[in-house]
Design a protein around this motif. Structure first.
Motif, PDB file in Angstrom:
ATOM      1  N   ASP A 177       0.788  -1.228   0.000  1.00 27.37           N
ATOM      2  CA  ASP A 177       0.000   0.000   0.000  1.00 27.37           C
ATOM      3  C   ASP A 177       0.824   1.283   0.000  1.00 27.37           C
ATOM      4  N   ILE A 178       1.953   1.291   0.725  1.00 23.85           N
ATOM      5  CA  ILE A 178       2.721   2.544   0.779  1.00 23.85           C
ATOM      6  C   ILE A 178       4.195   2.369   0.416  1.00 23.85           C
ATOM      7  N   GLY A 179       4.560   1.153  -0.038  1.00 30.06           N
ATOM      8  CA  GLY A 179       5.905   0.943  -0.545  1.00 30.06           C
ATOM      9  C   GLY A 179       7.001   0.856   0.494  1.00 30.06           C
ATOM     10  N   VAL A 180       6.655   0.511   1.729  1.00 31.91           N
ATOM     11  CA  VAL A 180       7.646   0.369   2.794  1.00 31.91           C
ATOM     12  C   VAL A 180       8.494  -0.881   2.529  1.00 31.91           C
ATOM     13  N   THR A 181       9.806  -0.751   2.637  1.00 31.13           N
ATOM     14  CA  THR A 181      10.696  -1.897   2.530  1.00 31.13           C
ATOM     15  C   THR A 181      10.883  -2.494   3.914  1.00 31.13           C
ATOM     16  N   ILE A 182      10.724  -3.808   4.007  1.00 27.26           N
ATOM     17  CA  ILE A 182      10.825  -4.500   5.284  1.00 27.26           C
ATOM     18  C   ILE A 182      11.810  -5.652   5.121  1.00 27.26           C
ATOM     19  N   LEU A 183      12.721  -5.777   6.067  1.00 30.09           N
ATOM     20  CA  LEU A 183      13.695  -6.863   6.072  1.00 30.09           C
ATOM     21  C   LEU A 183      13.315  -7.842   7.171  1.00 30.09           C
ATOM     22  N   ILE A 184      13.107  -9.093   6.801  1.00 28.31           N
ATOM     23  CA  ILE A 184      12.744 -10.132   7.757  1.00 28.31           C
ATOM     24  C   ILE A 184      13.795 -11.226   7.659  1.00 28.31           C
ATOM     25  N   VAL A 185      14.362 -11.615   8.777  1.00 28.88           N
ATOM     26  CA  VAL A 185      15.321 -12.716   8.808  1.00 28.88           C
ATOM     27  C   VAL A 185      14.619 -13.905   9.440  1.00 28.88           C
TER      28      VAL A 185
END
Length: 55
Positions: free
Chosen positions: A11-19
């Motif tokens: 929806d808002i283009g947030v980049t999220i890093l999940i390990v």
């Protein structure tokens, strides 16, 4: 939590890093990067077991 992360990315283009080491979590991510001993071993959109998830 994953649904929230995916919605924020969509929806808002947030980049999220999940390990994660959980293949079910990694499977929900559009991009997965596999690392071993601090080096990138694979960077694709296929089926992976242990992965860093980039949204």
């Amino acid at each position: 939590i994953m649904a929230l992360f995916l919605a924020l990315n969509r929806d808002i283009g947030v980049t999220i890093l999940i390990v994660t080491h959980d293949p079910a979590i990694a499977a929900r991510c559009p991009r997965r990067i596999v690392m071993h001993d601090g080096r990138v071993r694979d960077d694709n959109r296929g089926v992976l077991r242990d992965a860093v998830c980039l949204l």
